[in-house]
Design an enzyme around this catalytic site. Structure first.
Site, PDB file in Angstrom:
ATOM      1  N   ASP A  64     -15.070  38.814   6.108  1.00 50.73           N
ATOM      2  CA  ASP A  64     -14.070  39.065   7.171  1.00 50.73           C
ATOM      3  C   ASP A  64     -12.704  38.320   6.889  1.00 50.73           C
ATOM      4  O   ASP A  64     -11.704  38.884   7.468  1.00 50.73           O
ATOM      5  CB  ASP A  64     -14.485  38.868   8.661  1.00 50.73           C
ATOM      6  CG  ASP A  64     -15.123  37.488   8.623  1.00 50.73           C
ATOM      7  OD1 ASP A  64     -15.071  36.652   7.758  1.00 50.73           O
ATOM      8  OD2 ASP A  64     -15.710  37.183   9.911  1.00 50.73           O
ATOM      9  N   HIS A  65     -12.626  37.203   6.218  1.00 50.39           N
ATOM     10  CA  HIS A  65     -11.644  36.310   6.378  1.00 50.39           C
ATOM     11  C   HIS A  65     -10.860  36.508   4.899  1.00 50.39           C
ATOM     12  O   HIS A  65      -9.547  36.725   4.989  1.00 50.39           O
ATOM     13  CB  HIS A  65     -11.985  34.835   6.074  1.00 50.39           C
ATOM     14  CG  HIS A  65     -12.418  34.038   7.253  1.00 50.39           C
ATOM     15  ND1 HIS A  65     -13.752  34.546   7.884  1.00 50.39           N
ATOM     16  CD2 HIS A  65     -11.867  33.105   7.793  1.00 50.39           C
ATOM     17  CE1 HIS A  65     -13.624  33.751   9.012  1.00 50.39           C
ATOM     18  NE2 HIS A  65     -12.838  32.817   9.098  1.00 50.39           N
ATOM     19  N   ASP A 119     -18.935  28.766  10.840  1.00 53.41           N
ATOM     20  CA  ASP A 119     -17.566  29.097  11.310  1.00 53.41           C
ATOM     21  C   ASP A 119     -17.542  28.367  12.678  1.00 53.41           C
ATOM     22  O   ASP A 119     -18.439  28.620  13.330  1.00 53.41           O
ATOM     23  CB  ASP A 119     -17.281  30.480  11.563  1.00 53.41           C
ATOM     24  CG  ASP A 119     -15.782  30.618  11.579  1.00 53.41           C
ATOM     25  OD1 ASP A 119     -15.266  31.098  10.622  1.00 53.41           O
ATOM     26  OD2 ASP A 119     -15.376  30.601  12.752  1.00 53.41           O
ATOM     27  N   ARG A 380      -5.871  29.742  17.449  1.00 56.38           N
ATOM     28  CA  ARG A 380      -5.152  28.206  17.199  1.00 56.38           C
ATOM     29  C   ARG A 380      -3.892  28.571  16.579  1.00 56.38           C
ATOM     30  O   ARG A 380      -3.500  29.622  16.242  1.00 56.38           O
ATOM     31  CB  ARG A 380      -6.076  27.929  15.929  1.00 56.38           C
ATOM     32  CG  ARG A 380      -7.340  27.442  15.975  1.00 56.38           C
ATOM     33  CD  ARG A 380      -8.180  26.875  14.931  1.00 56.38           C
ATOM     34  NE  ARG A 380      -9.426  26.216  15.252  1.00 56.38           N
ATOM     35  CZ  ARG A 380     -10.536  26.454  14.978  1.00 56.38           C
ATOM     36  NH1 ARG A 380     -10.653  27.023  13.622  1.00 56.38           N
ATOM     37  NH2 ARG A 380     -11.621  25.861  15.395  1.00 56.38           N
ATOM     38  N   SER A 538     -11.543  23.912  12.297  1.00 57.09           N
ATOM     39  CA  SER A 538     -12.328  24.900  11.665  1.00 57.09           C
ATOM     40  C   SER A 538     -13.627  23.860  10.857  1.00 57.09           C
ATOM     41  O   SER A 538     -13.697  22.786  10.856  1.00 57.09           O
ATOM     42  CB  SER A 538     -11.570  25.317  10.191  1.00 57.09           C
ATOM     43  OG  SER A 538     -12.483  25.378   9.116  1.00 57.09           O
ATOM     44  N   ARG A 540     -14.891  24.429   8.115  1.00 56.16           N
ATOM     45  CA  ARG A 540     -14.704  24.580   6.374  1.00 56.16           C
ATOM     46  C   ARG A 540     -15.122  23.119   5.790  1.00 56.16           C
ATOM     47  O   ARG A 540     -14.601  22.115   6.048  1.00 56.16           O
ATOM     48  CB  ARG A 540     -13.444  24.889   5.918  1.00 56.16           C
ATOM     49  CG  ARG A 540     -12.273  23.943   6.129  1.00 56.16           C
ATOM     50  CD  ARG A 540     -11.010  24.508   6.035  1.00 56.16           C
ATOM     51  NE  ARG A 540     -10.579  25.657   7.012  1.00 56.16           N
ATOM     52  CZ  ARG A 540      -9.151  26.057   7.471  1.00 56.16           C
ATOM     53  NH1 ARG A 540      -8.501  25.325   6.996  1.00 56.16           N
ATOM     54  NH2 ARG A 540      -9.284  26.869   8.174  1.00 56.16           N
TER      55      ARG A 540
HETATM   56  C1  MIC Z   1     -10.900  29.265  11.389  1.00 54.12           C
HETATM   57  O1  MIC Z   1     -10.312  29.936  12.101  1.00 54.12           O
HETATM   58  O2  MIC Z   1     -10.035  28.171  10.967  1.00 54.12           O
HETATM   59  C2  MIC Z   1     -11.790  29.773  10.369  1.00 54.12           C
HETATM   60  C3  MIC Z   1     -10.968  30.168   9.050  1.00 54.12           C
HETATM   61  O3  MIC Z   1     -12.423  30.894  10.731  1.00 54.12           O
HETATM   62  C4  MIC Z   1     -12.788  28.358   9.897  1.00 54.12           C
HETATM   63  C5  MIC Z   1     -13.684  28.836   8.857  1.00 54.12           C
HETATM   64  C6  MIC Z   1     -13.117  28.596   7.469  1.00 54.12           C
HETATM   65  O4  MIC Z   1     -12.395  27.482   7.321  1.00 54.12           O
HETATM   66  O5  MIC Z   1     -13.443  29.375   6.801  1.00 54.12           O
HETATM   67  C7  MIC Z   1     -13.581  28.068  11.270  1.00 54.12           C
HETATM   68  O6  MIC Z   1     -13.001  28.228  12.319  1.00 54.12           O
HETATM   69  O7  MIC Z   1     -14.807  27.510  10.879  1.00 54.12           O
HETATM   70 FE1  SF4 Z   2     -11.293  34.665  11.686  1.00 52.87          FE
HETATM   71 FE2  SF4 Z   2     -11.422  31.875  12.435  1.00 52.87          FE
HETATM   72 FE3  SF4 Z   2      -9.357  33.401  13.276  1.00 52.87          FE
HETATM   73 FE4  SF4 Z   2     -11.884  33.825  14.321  1.00 52.87          FE
HETATM   74  S1  SF4 Z   2     -10.253  31.981  14.349  1.00 52.87           S
HETATM   75  S2  SF4 Z   2     -10.371  35.476  13.595  1.00 52.87           S
HETATM   76  S3  SF4 Z   2     -13.109  33.582  12.751  1.00 52.87           S
HETATM   77  S4  SF4 Z   2      -9.881  32.940  11.129  1.00 52.87           S
END
Ligand code: MIC
Ligand code: SF4
Length: 652
Positions: A64-65, A119, A380, A538, A540
């Site tokens: 999805d990302h 995630d 965010r 996140s 990550r």
């Molecule tokens: C995000 O919203 O920051 C992400 C991208 O979904 C991350 C996961 C990632 O960095 O792959 C998260 O929220 O954990």
């Molecule tokens: Fe995707 Fe993270 Fe954004 Fe949710 S907050 S839509 S999981 S990148």
């Protein structure tokens, strides 16, 4: 004594430990899911552990990302994930099926379950009465390999809801923005938020999920709602009523803390740049000219919300200077919007309807221009996350977003005189599941395919007894994992290649960091000095693996965010906290710090004397590691440890 919902779920999954706040507990897990940006590492790690099949009842691998596919990297990753899922026994959710949390809520989440996701917004599933926790990839891999999930028991906060939302203009997003306004991005650290009270029945499951989704921004371990008749109706509409169980707190349940929110007193709220807790009422800053509006993401993508957005847009036009982008959260929602005409209303009004994915939320396209204002229904707004450090990102409900797109400036929708009728929640959702591939019954012949960008997970040597390392960076409070390891269209495609992605560590704060860290690595390694809530945001694990690859041995901070702290330990980086936070002031970038007898101190008091060889000063730090965490750190991280333990588990 009565029990709350959190205690009931934890109790039914407890393998070891005591359900007392702060104590380590070991839990049985029902589901583990990954998404592509963290999932390639997680599945490589699973493979490295050496177990043949996933050992949890349900595993799902979502994509999805990372879907721009501007070269071979993304599609190669997708193929790796699809073949690994088939080989190891996981469902595969193909690109286009939707954002992991939204799809999981629709198709898999169950009240009473415990689930993990790689995630930080995995708590979205709490909307259905599930304990769902965000973890790093390696943590997920070890649980899929059959190890129990271990964590410290959080404190349980009751958020007691009364009254009813003033619909349609006040939404679930305003509930969580109000909590962020009150508690800040540090307010939930070490806590689970359990919602209760008479106001709960006013909220649909997707509305509850918006609230639990963004509980992540409070720093909370997770958030959960009870499971009631509303939950049952939702599951029935999803064609899986049999997954419903009732789940309520006992009338005399006790909590560590109670917060009251009168839903009826809430008004439309907005988070200003560059933090989700920088919240004010929309009316205080209305009139702000907006250049871009984005609606969707895992926070606000349900059918009901999108339908309301379409009703605002119906027969109206997006203001000439505004670009409106909509990324629906799932194929199910998208198909339903297409069939009932809502999609046509969006398109007719001038919306740019994007592919079903995270998209602009993680800077995968849709970056605003220099100095521009972007209003988003996402979760965010950290500086630079949208793909442009020079943009100003605000967060608000999808309805505030929709009316703002029409007016061209931020507006409290109650002032606009638009009248829309609230759509009913559907009695039946369309469930074709055409992009959801179950694992094959016989995986033996499945070949795992790895493209040239997919590199092995680097390993760290066991912890050394002496750390003599250079302070390679000193940063302030609330540093996010987006600051440490940026995402976006340039960097995200490198998630399966640690040597390549490590060139971007701290890129927006100090692009010279990787080179400086590598120079320090040759002389004994690096130390990063942080402030409060280091590593928020996140899940990550790249924000730990890449610094580890660059030779970072320890991070000394005032406090750490939960997932990032676990990721540091998992990759053998020592997370240390100042005994006296004012000592932080006396350290400068470039100083050489020396800690002796590390292996011994870890097994004892965990208080270390740090000598600053550059200033001849001394100060103390501590590490607060649990017994298990000590074992991991001493071994050089979770991977070597898991190989050992899962191996004996398999043969045993
Ligand atoms: C995000 O919203 O920051 C992400 C991208 O979904 C991350 C996961 C990632 O960095 O792959 C998260 O929220 O954990
Ligand atoms: Fe995707 Fe993270 Fe954004 Fe949710 S907050 S839509 S999981 S990148």
């Amino acid at each position: 004594m009565g029990r709350n919902v959190v205690q009931k779920i934890f109790e039914s999954h407890l393998l070891d430990g005591e359900l007392k706040a702060g104590e380590p507990v070991s839990l049985r897990v029902d589901e583990v899911y990954t998404q592509d940006a963290t999932g390639t590492m997680a599945w490589l790690e699973f493979e490295a552990i050496g177990v043949d099949r996933v050992r949890v009842p349900l595993a799902v691998s979502y994509v999805d990302h990372n879907m721009i596919q501007s070269n071979f990297r993304n599609p190669d990753d997708h193929l790796f994930l699809q073949t690994a899922a088939a080989r190891f026994g996981a469902y595969f959710s193909k690109p286009g099926n939707g954002i992991c949390h939204q799809v999981n809520l629709e198709r898999f989440a169950r009240p009473g379950w415990i689930g993990l996701g790689t995630d930080s917004h995995t708590p979205t599933n709490g909307g259905i009465g599930m304990i769902a926790i965000g973890v790093g990839g390696l943590e997920a891999a070890t649980v899929m390999a059959g190890l129990p999930f271990e964590m410290r028991m959080p404190r349980v906060v009751l958020v007691r809801l009364t009254g009813r939302l003033q619909r349609p203009w006040v939404t679930a997003m305003d509930v969580i923005l109000e909590l962020l306004r009150r508690l800040t991005v540090k307010g939930g650290v070490g806590k689970v938020f359990e919602y209760g009270g008479p106001g709960v029945s006013d909220l649909s499951v997707p509305e509850r999920a918006t609230i639990t989704n963004m509980g992540a921004e409070l720093g909370a371990t997770t958030s959960v709602f009870p499971s009631d008749e509303v939950t049952r109706r939702y599951l029935k509409a999803q064609g899986r009523e049999e997954h419903w169980i009732p789940l309520q707190a006992d009338y005399d349940a006790e909590y560590d803390e109670v917060i009251e929110i009168d839903l009826g007193s809430l008004e439309p709220l907005v988070a200003r740049p560059h933090s989700p807790d920088n919240v004010v009422p929309v009316r205080e800053i209305d009139g702000l000219r907006v250049d871009q509006v984005c609606i969707g993401s895992c926070t606000n993508s349900s059918y009901q919300v999108m339908e309301m957005v379409a009703r605002v847009l119906r027969g109206r036009s997006v203001a000439p200077h505004v670009s409106l982008l909509i990324n629906p959260g799932s194929r199910q929602v998208y198909e339903m919007l297409a069939r009932d005409g809502a999609l046509a209303d969006m398109v007719a009004a001038g919306a740019r309807v994007l592919e079903i994915s995270c998209g602009p939320c993680i800077g995968m396209g849709g970056a605003p221009g220099t100095g521009q204002v972007s209003l988003r229904s996402y979760n965010r707004n950290f500086r630079g996350r949208c793909g442009n450090k020079e943009a100003e990102v605000y967060l608000a409900s999808p309805l505030v977003c929709a009316v703002t797109a029409v007016k061209g400036e931020l507006v409290d929708p109650r002032q606009l005189g638009i009248d829309i009728e609230m759509p009913q929640e559907p009695e039946v959702f369309i469930n074709s599941d055409s992009l959801l591939i179950p694992p094959p019954a016989d995986p033996e012949g499945v070949q795992i395919i790895k493209g040239p960008n997919i590199k092995d997970v680097p390993l760290k040597e066991p912890l050394s007894d002496l750390i003599e390392a250079e302070v390679v960076l000193k940063v302030g409070d609330n540093i996010t994992t987006d600051d440490i390891m940026p995402a976006g269209a340039q960097v995200l495609p490198l998630r399966s290649n640690i040597p390549a992605i490590s060139e971007y560590v701290f890129h927006h704060i100090d692009p010279e960091f990787p080179r400086r860290a590598l120079r320090a690595k040759e002389r004994g390694g690096g130390i990063v000095v942080g402030g409060e809530n280091y590593g928020q945001g996140s899940s990550r694990e790249h924000a730990a693996i890449a610094p580890m690859y660059l030779g970072v041995k320890a991070v000394i901070a005032i406090s750490f965010a939960r997932i990032h702290r676990a990721n540091l330990i998992n990759f053998g980086i020592l997370p240390l906290v100042f005994m006296d936070p004012s000592d932080r002031e006396r350290i400068n970038t470039g100083d050489i710090l020396r800690i002796e007898g590390v292996r011994e101190v870890i097994q004892g008091e965990q208080v270390y004397l740090v000598k600053n060889l550059s200033s001849s000063e001394e100060f103390s730090v501590r590490s607060d590691l649990s017994e298990r965490e000590k074992r991991l750190i001493l071994a050089g991280g979770l991977l070597p440890y898991a190989k050992q333990v899962a191996g004996s588990y398999v043969s045993g």
